[in-house]
Scaffold this motif. Structure first.
Motif, PDB file in Angstrom:
ATOM      1  N   LEU A 165      -0.439  -5.095   9.397  1.00 32.13           N
ATOM      2  CA  LEU A 165       0.778  -5.292   8.613  1.00 32.13           C
ATOM      3  C   LEU A 165       0.783  -4.357   7.409  1.00 32.13           C
ATOM      4  N   GLN A 166       1.917  -3.711   7.168  1.00 33.58           N
ATOM      5  CA  GLN A 166       2.116  -2.932   5.945  1.00 33.58           C
ATOM      6  C   GLN A 166       2.916  -3.814   4.993  1.00 33.58           C
ATOM      7  N   LEU A 167       2.367  -4.041   3.812  1.00 36.87           N
ATOM      8  CA  LEU A 167       2.952  -4.987   2.859  1.00 36.87           C
ATOM      9  C   LEU A 167       3.209  -4.319   1.516  1.00 36.87           C
ATOM     10  N   ALA A 168       4.177  -4.853   0.779  1.00 35.80           N
ATOM     11  CA  ALA A 168       4.442  -4.428  -0.604  1.00 35.80           C
ATOM     12  C   ALA A 168       4.437  -5.696  -1.448  1.00 35.80           C
ATOM     13  N   ILE A 169       3.619  -5.689  -2.500  1.00 35.33           N
ATOM     14  CA  ILE A 169       3.409  -6.903  -3.296  1.00 35.33           C
ATOM     15  C   ILE A 169       3.337  -6.549  -4.773  1.00 35.33           C
ATOM     16  N   PRO A 170       3.863  -7.432  -5.653  1.00 36.84           N
ATOM     17  CA  PRO A 170       3.680  -7.186  -7.086  1.00 36.84           C
ATOM     18  C   PRO A 170       2.176  -7.158  -7.412  1.00 36.84           C
ATOM     19  N   GLU A 171       1.777  -6.225  -8.246  1.00 38.01           N
ATOM     20  CA  GLU A 171       0.361  -6.030  -8.587  1.00 38.01           C
ATOM     21  C   GLU A 171      -0.310  -7.334  -9.003  1.00 38.01           C
ATOM     22  N   ALA A 172       0.375  -8.155  -9.787  1.00 40.37           N
ATOM     23  CA  ALA A 172      -0.209  -9.396 -10.302  1.00 40.37           C
ATOM     24  C   ALA A 172      -0.515 -10.403  -9.187  1.00 40.37           C
ATOM     25  N   ARG A 173       0.166 -10.301  -8.047  1.00 41.83           N
ATOM     26  CA  ARG A 173      -0.034 -11.252  -6.945  1.00 41.83           C
ATOM     27  C   ARG A 173      -1.082 -10.776  -5.939  1.00 41.83           C
ATOM     28  N   LEU A 174      -1.642  -9.581  -6.140  1.00 45.52           N
ATOM     29  CA  LEU A 174      -2.635  -9.023  -5.219  1.00 45.52           C
ATOM     30  C   LEU A 174      -3.841  -9.945  -4.997  1.00 45.52           C
ATOM     31  N   PRO A 175      -4.455 -10.496  -6.066  1.00 43.21           N
ATOM     32  CA  PRO A 175      -5.590 -11.406  -5.837  1.00 43.21           C
ATOM     33  C   PRO A 175      -5.207 -12.653  -5.028  1.00 43.21           C
ATOM     34  N   ASP A 176      -3.989 -13.169  -5.242  1.00 45.99           N
ATOM     35  CA  ASP A 176      -3.533 -14.348  -4.495  1.00 45.99           C
ATOM     36  C   ASP A 176      -3.415 -14.032  -3.008  1.00 45.99           C
ATOM     37  N   LEU A 177      -2.856 -12.844  -2.704  1.00 52.59           N
ATOM     38  CA  LEU A 177      -2.713 -12.455  -1.305  1.00 52.59           C
ATOM     39  C   LEU A 177      -4.091 -12.252  -0.665  1.00 52.59           C
ATOM     40  N   GLN A 178      -5.020 -11.634  -1.393  1.00 52.99           N
ATOM     41  CA  GLN A 178      -6.367 -11.421  -0.854  1.00 52.99           C
ATOM     42  C   GLN A 178      -7.033 -12.753  -0.535  1.00 52.99           C
ATOM     43  N   LYS A 179      -6.887 -13.740  -1.431  1.00 51.73           N
ATOM     44  CA  LYS A 179      -7.479 -15.059  -1.199  1.00 51.73           C
ATOM     45  C   LYS A 179      -6.826 -15.731   0.011  1.00 51.73           C
ATOM     46  N   THR A 180      -5.497 -15.687   0.085  1.00 53.67           N
ATOM     47  CA  THR A 180      -4.774 -16.281   1.213  1.00 53.67           C
ATOM     48  C   THR A 180      -5.202 -15.628   2.526  1.00 53.67           C
ATOM     49  N   LEU A 181      -5.278 -14.303   2.526  1.00 53.38           N
ATOM     50  CA  LEU A 181      -5.685 -13.573   3.723  1.00 53.38           C
ATOM     51  C   LEU A 181      -7.110 -13.964   4.127  1.00 53.38           C
ATOM     52  N   GLY A 182      -8.006 -14.065   3.137  1.00 53.90           N
ATOM     53  CA  GLY A 182      -9.390 -14.473   3.414  1.00 53.90           C
ATOM     54  C   GLY A 182      -9.472 -15.870   4.001  1.00 53.90           C
ATOM     55  N   ASP A 183      -8.660 -16.788   3.461  1.00 51.32           N
ATOM     56  CA  ASP A 183      -8.649 -18.167   3.968  1.00 51.32           C
ATOM     57  C   ASP A 183      -8.145 -18.222   5.411  1.00 51.32           C
ATOM     58  N   ILE A 184      -7.061 -17.501   5.695  1.00 50.51           N
ATOM     59  CA  ILE A 184      -6.455 -17.544   7.032  1.00 50.51           C
ATOM     60  C   ILE A 184      -7.362 -16.889   8.068  1.00 50.51           C
ATOM     61  N   THR A 185      -8.000 -15.769   7.704  1.00 47.57           N
ATOM     62  CA  THR A 185      -8.822 -15.023   8.674  1.00 47.57           C
ATOM     63  C   THR A 185     -10.309 -15.373   8.566  1.00 47.57           C
ATOM     64  N   ARG A 186     -10.631 -16.357   7.747  1.00 45.75           N
ATOM     65  CA  ARG A 186     -12.023 -16.774   7.511  1.00 45.75           C
ATOM     66  C   ARG A 186     -12.877 -15.599   7.027  1.00 45.75           C
ATOM     67  N   GLY A 187     -12.288 -14.757   6.174  1.00 45.86           N
ATOM     68  CA  GLY A 187     -13.026 -13.647   5.558  1.00 45.86           C
ATOM     69  C   GLY A 187     -13.157 -12.416   6.429  1.00 45.86           C
ATOM     70  N   ARG A 188     -12.624 -12.452   7.638  1.00 49.21           N
ATOM     71  CA  ARG A 188     -12.742 -11.313   8.544  1.00 49.21           C
ATOM     72  C   ARG A 188     -11.872 -10.131   8.112  1.00 49.21           C
ATOM     73  N   SER A 189     -10.679 -10.387   7.602  1.00 47.60           N
ATOM     74  CA  SER A 189      -9.745  -9.316   7.242  1.00 47.60           C
ATOM     75  C   SER A 189      -9.701  -9.131   5.728  1.00 47.60           C
ATOM     76  N   ILE A 190      -9.676  -7.875   5.305  1.00 48.12           N
ATOM     77  CA  ILE A 190      -9.542  -7.587   3.877  1.00 48.12           C
ATOM     78  C   ILE A 190      -8.274  -6.768   3.649  1.00 48.12           C
ATOM     79  N   LEU A 191      -7.774  -6.875   2.444  1.00 46.60           N
ATOM     80  CA  LEU A 191      -6.566  -6.170   2.054  1.00 46.60           C
ATOM     81  C   LEU A 191      -6.939  -4.754   1.609  1.00 46.60           C
ATOM     82  N   GLN A 192      -6.276  -3.762   2.163  1.00 46.07           N
ATOM     83  CA  GLN A 192      -6.536  -2.367   1.771  1.00 46.07           C
ATOM     84  C   GLN A 192      -5.322  -1.810   1.052  1.00 46.07           C
ATOM     85  N   ARG A 193      -5.554  -1.251  -0.146  1.00 44.82           N
ATOM     86  CA  ARG A 193      -4.454  -0.598  -0.868  1.00 44.82           C
ATOM     87  C   ARG A 193      -4.172   0.747  -0.231  1.00 44.82           C
ATOM     88  N   LEU A 194      -2.917   1.074  -0.112  1.00 46.29           N
ATOM     89  CA  LEU A 194      -2.528   2.352   0.483  1.00 46.29           C
ATOM     90  C   LEU A 194      -2.213   3.366  -0.592  1.00 46.29           C
TER      91      LEU A 194
END
Length: 194
Positions: A165-194
């Motif tokens: 997925l290619q995503l656009a997110i406000p900078e301040a919400r980046l940690p929230d998205l990383q935590k949500t992504l980690g919870d959903i994927t059980r830590g398998r997927s990480i968020l990469q900045r483009l």
């Protein structure tokens, strides 16, 4: 925080027998601004004065009015209303009474300001681009959570296991998205900045 318009708007005013029609619209580029001006200018009018601003780019025109009495006051109104990504066109039909340089600046700048105030405004949010990979089973869960994280899904590419997925997110919400992504994927997927 800068604002733009949600949709085009207009404002009409008569000043000492001159008619002024102010049109404003949201834009995303200089080309869009020029297209709006060309499409809405009235060649039968006395003057078609305008200004636009997109980020650090801006332009304005007095269209035959004395220098500095039309385009610059319109641009000042855009900046004074804390607007960005907007174009403002003020069309004047001369009524036979001179307004003077101060009167012209007040008419053009005031009309632009009133038009922008009357329009429905939207907050411009600066977003960072990032990407992540999810398995097919995780996709619906993640997609359901994107709106609450103020995240825009800009694209997705599927493979045998899931999708990137290619995503656009406000900078301040980046940690929230990383935590949500980690919870959903059980830590398998990480968020990469483009």
């Amino acid at each position: 925080m800068p604002f733009s318009l949600a949709q085009p708007c207009e404002y009409r005013e008569d000043i000492k027998k001159s008619r002024f029609l102010t049109l404003a619209a949201p834009i995303t580029s200089a080309a869009e601004a020029q297209a709006f001006i060309e499409r809405h200018s009235d060649l039968a009018a006395t003057h078609n004065c305008w200004a636009w601003k997109v980020g650090q780019q801006y332009r304005f025109s007095d269209d035959g009015e004395p220098s500095g009495t039309a385009g610059r006051p319109i641009l000042a109104a855009i900046e004074g209303q804390d607007c960005d990504q907007v174009v403002v066109l003020v069309i004047r039909w001369y009524g036979g009474i001179q307004l003077g340089t101060g009167g012209l600046a007040r008419a053009y700048g005031g009309g632009a300001s009133k038009c922008l105030q009357a329009g429905e405004r939207v907050e411009l949010v600066s977003r960072v681009q990032c990407a992540c990979h999810c398995l097919f089973a995780e996709l619906p869960i993640l997609k359901a959570r994107l709106s609450e994280l103020e995240t825009v899904l800009e694209g997705e590419q599927y493979d045998a296991d899931g999708a990137t997925l290619q995503l656009a997110i406000p900078e301040a919400r980046l940690p929230d998205l990383q935590k949500t992504l980690g919870d959903i994927t059980r830590g398998r997927s990480i968020l990469q900045r483009l």
